[in-house]
Scaffold this motif. Structure first.
Motif, mmCIF file in Angstrom:
data_model
loop_
_atom_site.group_PDB
_atom_site.id
_atom_site.type_symbol
_atom_site.label_atom_id
_atom_site.label_comp_id
_atom_site.label_asym_id
_atom_site.label_seq_id
_atom_site.Cartn_x
_atom_site.Cartn_y
_atom_site.Cartn_z
ATOM 1 N N LEU A 65 -10.737 10.065 4.600
ATOM 2 C CA LEU A 65 -10.139 8.749 4.379
ATOM 3 C C LEU A 65 -8.691 8.787 4.863
ATOM 4 C CD1 LEU A 65 -10.654 5.919 3.249
ATOM 5 C CD2 LEU A 65 -9.982 6.763 0.993
ATOM 6 N N VAL A 66 -8.411 8.050 5.944
ATOM 7 C CA VAL A 66 -7.118 8.121 6.610
ATOM 8 C C VAL A 66 -6.540 6.715 6.744
ATOM 9 C CG1 VAL A 66 -5.890 8.946 8.658
ATOM 10 C CG2 VAL A 66 -7.980 10.106 7.909
ATOM 11 N N VAL A 67 -5.225 6.610 6.628
ATOM 12 C CA VAL A 67 -4.554 5.314 6.701
ATOM 13 C C VAL A 67 -3.591 5.273 7.882
ATOM 14 C CG1 VAL A 67 -2.930 3.743 5.537
ATOM 15 C CG2 VAL A 67 -4.728 4.893 4.226
ATOM 16 N N VAL A 68 -3.586 4.140 8.587
ATOM 17 C CA VAL A 68 -2.562 3.804 9.573
ATOM 18 C C VAL A 68 -1.920 2.517 9.072
ATOM 19 C CG1 VAL A 68 -2.099 3.075 11.946
ATOM 20 C CG2 VAL A 68 -3.763 4.887 11.496
ATOM 21 N N ASP A 69 -0.609 2.544 8.858
ATOM 22 C CA ASP A 69 0.043 1.411 8.191
ATOM 23 C C ASP A 69 1.267 0.961 8.984
ATOM 24 O OD1 ASP A 69 0.653 -0.505 6.354
ATOM 25 O OD2 ASP A 69 1.459 0.866 4.841
ATOM 26 N N LEU A 70 1.100 -0.109 9.755
ATOM 27 C CA LEU A 70 2.216 -0.687 10.512
ATOM 28 C C LEU A 70 2.514 -2.070 9.958
ATOM 29 C CD1 LEU A 70 0.534 1.213 12.697
ATOM 30 C CD2 LEU A 70 2.307 0.354 14.201
ATOM 31 N N LYS A 71 3.640 -2.180 9.279
ATOM 32 C CA LYS A 71 4.000 -3.443 8.630
ATOM 33 C C LYS A 71 4.774 -4.325 9.610
ATOM 34 C CE LYS A 71 4.156 -1.317 4.036
ATOM 35 N NZ LYS A 71 2.833 -1.774 3.629
ATOM 36 N N VAL A 72 4.089 -4.778 10.654
ATOM 37 C CA VAL A 72 4.720 -5.643 11.652
ATOM 38 C C VAL A 72 3.949 -6.955 11.717
ATOM 39 C CG1 VAL A 72 5.623 -3.710 12.978
ATOM 40 C CG2 VAL A 72 3.383 -4.619 13.543
ATOM 41 N N ALA A 73 4.670 -8.034 11.973
ATOM 42 C CA ALA A 73 4.096 -9.381 11.877
ATOM 43 C C ALA A 73 2.923 -9.599 12.824
ATOM 44 C CB ALA A 73 5.186 -10.419 12.145
ATOM 45 N N THR A 74 2.991 -9.032 14.029
ATOM 46 C CA THR A 74 1.941 -9.294 15.009
ATOM 47 C C THR A 74 0.624 -8.615 14.651
ATOM 48 O OG1 THR A 74 2.913 -7.489 16.299
ATOM 49 C CG2 THR A 74 3.441 -9.751 16.983
ATOM 50 N N LEU A 75 0.658 -7.648 13.722
ATOM 51 C CA LEU A 75 -0.566 -6.968 13.291
ATOM 52 C C LEU A 75 -0.996 -7.378 11.886
ATOM 53 C CD1 LEU A 75 0.036 -3.305 14.554
ATOM 54 C CD2 LEU A 75 -1.108 -5.178 15.728
ATOM 55 N N ASP A 76 -0.401 -8.453 11.379
ATOM 56 C CA ASP A 76 -0.683 -8.904 10.016
ATOM 57 C C ASP A 76 -1.340 -10.276 10.051
ATOM 58 O OD1 ASP A 76 -0.721 -9.740 7.397
ATOM 59 O OD2 ASP A 76 1.304 -9.041 6.933
ATOM 60 N N PRO A 77 -2.636 -10.358 9.699
ATOM 61 C CA PRO A 77 -3.346 -11.641 9.745
ATOM 62 C C PRO A 77 -2.723 -12.727 8.891
ATOM 63 C CG PRO A 77 -4.887 -9.818 9.454
ATOM 64 C CD PRO A 77 -3.501 -9.252 9.273
ATOM 65 N N GLU A 78 -1.872 -12.354 7.935
ATOM 66 C CA GLU A 78 -1.257 -13.344 7.057
ATOM 67 C C GLU A 78 0.051 -13.899 7.609
ATOM 68 O OE1 GLU A 78 -0.824 -11.467 3.293
ATOM 69 O OE2 GLU A 78 -2.981 -11.318 2.906
ATOM 70 N N GLU A 79 0.517 -13.368 8.732
ATOM 71 C CA GLU A 79 1.785 -13.810 9.317
ATOM 72 C C GLU A 79 1.555 -14.796 10.449
ATOM 73 O OE1 GLU A 79 4.823 -13.138 8.389
ATOM 74 O OE2 GLU A 79 4.410 -11.631 6.833
ATOM 75 N N LYS A 80 2.497 -15.719 10.642
ATOM 76 C CA LYS A 80 2.351 -16.728 11.696
ATOM 77 C C LYS A 80 2.431 -16.118 13.094
ATOM 78 C CE LYS A 80 7.281 -18.081 11.564
ATOM 79 N NZ LYS A 80 7.641 -17.489 12.848
ATOM 80 N N ASP A 81 3.055 -14.945 13.222
ATOM 81 C CA ASP A 81 3.181 -14.289 14.526
ATOM 82 C C ASP A 81 2.004 -13.372 14.851
ATOM 83 O OD1 ASP A 81 5.649 -15.485 15.043
ATOM 84 O OD2 ASP A 81 6.740 -13.902 13.994
ATOM 85 N N TYR A 82 0.980 -13.406 14.004
ATOM 86 C CA TYR A 82 -0.201 -12.553 14.221
ATOM 87 C C TYR A 82 -0.756 -12.754 15.624
ATOM 88 C CZ TYR A 82 -4.988 -10.805 13.602
ATOM 89 O OH TYR A 82 -6.188 -10.137 13.734
ATOM 90 N N ASP A 83 -1.003 -11.644 16.319
ATOM 91 C CA ASP A 83 -1.464 -11.684 17.707
ATOM 92 C C ASP A 83 -2.800 -10.966 17.808
ATOM 93 O OD1 ASP A 83 -1.904 -11.328 20.440
ATOM 94 O OD2 ASP A 83 0.229 -11.107 20.893
ATOM 95 N N GLU A 84 -3.866 -11.732 17.863
ATOM 96 C CA GLU A 84 -5.212 -11.152 17.877
ATOM 97 C C GLU A 84 -5.448 -10.281 19.109
ATOM 98 O OE1 GLU A 84 -9.871 -12.651 17.454
ATOM 99 O OE2 GLU A 84 -8.210 -14.057 17.181
#
Length: 223
Positions: A65-84
């Motif tokens: 069980l491994v985690v990658v955690d990047l708290k950036v807006a473009t990778l966050d579905p809840e942010e307006k800058d989310y970039d699919e």
């Protein structure tokens, strides 16, 4: 991370190995500094390959069980800058680098019960959780290993930007923005493999920016 002391310091081959080690670590540090600059501008594609290499290193040690955690807006579905499209590219590079299948990667899971049911169904399966969004973290995540992390922060009261990072096997570290256009410098390494708390991060920032700063109220230090 502390450097291992070379054996036989008088031996020329040991000296050569030590120099090579220092050169490699310096190059990795430069790479991380570049990734920090990308992360704070929410364009973290440079990090995808290194994240994949860190994930592979953890999985090769037998972790499931491994985690990658990047708290950036473009990778966050809840942010307006989310970039699919950016997310698609990031995950593709991550999977290719770490030799992962689509079924082994969980992007931004937010529902606890389905995730826990999946864990119980096949405990031996490899799982890489990218940017978990759980409101309440499943207890099973306590055993997860964070292979790669980027947490950009705005230090509002000190008018600086910072970034907390993790790139396995390096420890968690704090990078602080220098003067304009001078990039970021690593100023602190956190002990242990667990993610540091925000209180710990705040104290590390204060210690490296202004040790005399009144730290009795840090509620609005970070944004």
């Amino acid at each position: 991370a502390p450097e291992p002391k070379p054996e036989g310091s008088n031996d020329s081959s040991s000296s050569s190995s030590s120099s090579l080690f220092k050169s490699k670590m310096s190059a990795q540090l430069s790479e991380i500094e570049a990734e920090v600059r990308e992360a704070v501008t929410s364009q973290p594609l440079k990090a995808a390959k290194d994240a994949g290499e860190a994930v592979k290193a953890v999985l090769d040690e037998g972790e499931k069980l491994v985690v990658v955690d990047l708290k950036v807006a473009t990778l966050d579905p809840e942010e307006k800058d989310y970039d699919e499209y950016l997310v698609t590219d990031f995950l593709r590079i991550l999977k290719e680098t770490a030799n992962l299948t689509d079924a082994e990667v969980y992007f931004a899971p937010d529902e606890v019960r389905p995730f826990r049911d999946d864990l119980r169904e096949d405990p031996s399966k490899r799982r890489v959780v990218v940017n978990p969004k759980f409101m309440v973290q499943p207890i099973e995540m306590d055993r997860a290993v964070t292979a790669y992390a980027m947490w950009p922060l705005s230090v509002t009261r000190l008018r600086k930007r910072a970034c907390v990072t993790r790139r396995y096997p390096w420890p968690w570290a704090l990078f602080l923005e220098q003067r304009q256009d001078e990039g970021y410098v690593r100023v602190h390494s956190f002990k242990g493999g667990d993610p540091p708390s925000m209180k710990t991060v705040e104290n590390a920032i204060l210690d490296n920016v202004n040790p005399n700063f009144d730290s009795t109220d840090l509620s609005d230090l970070l944004r």
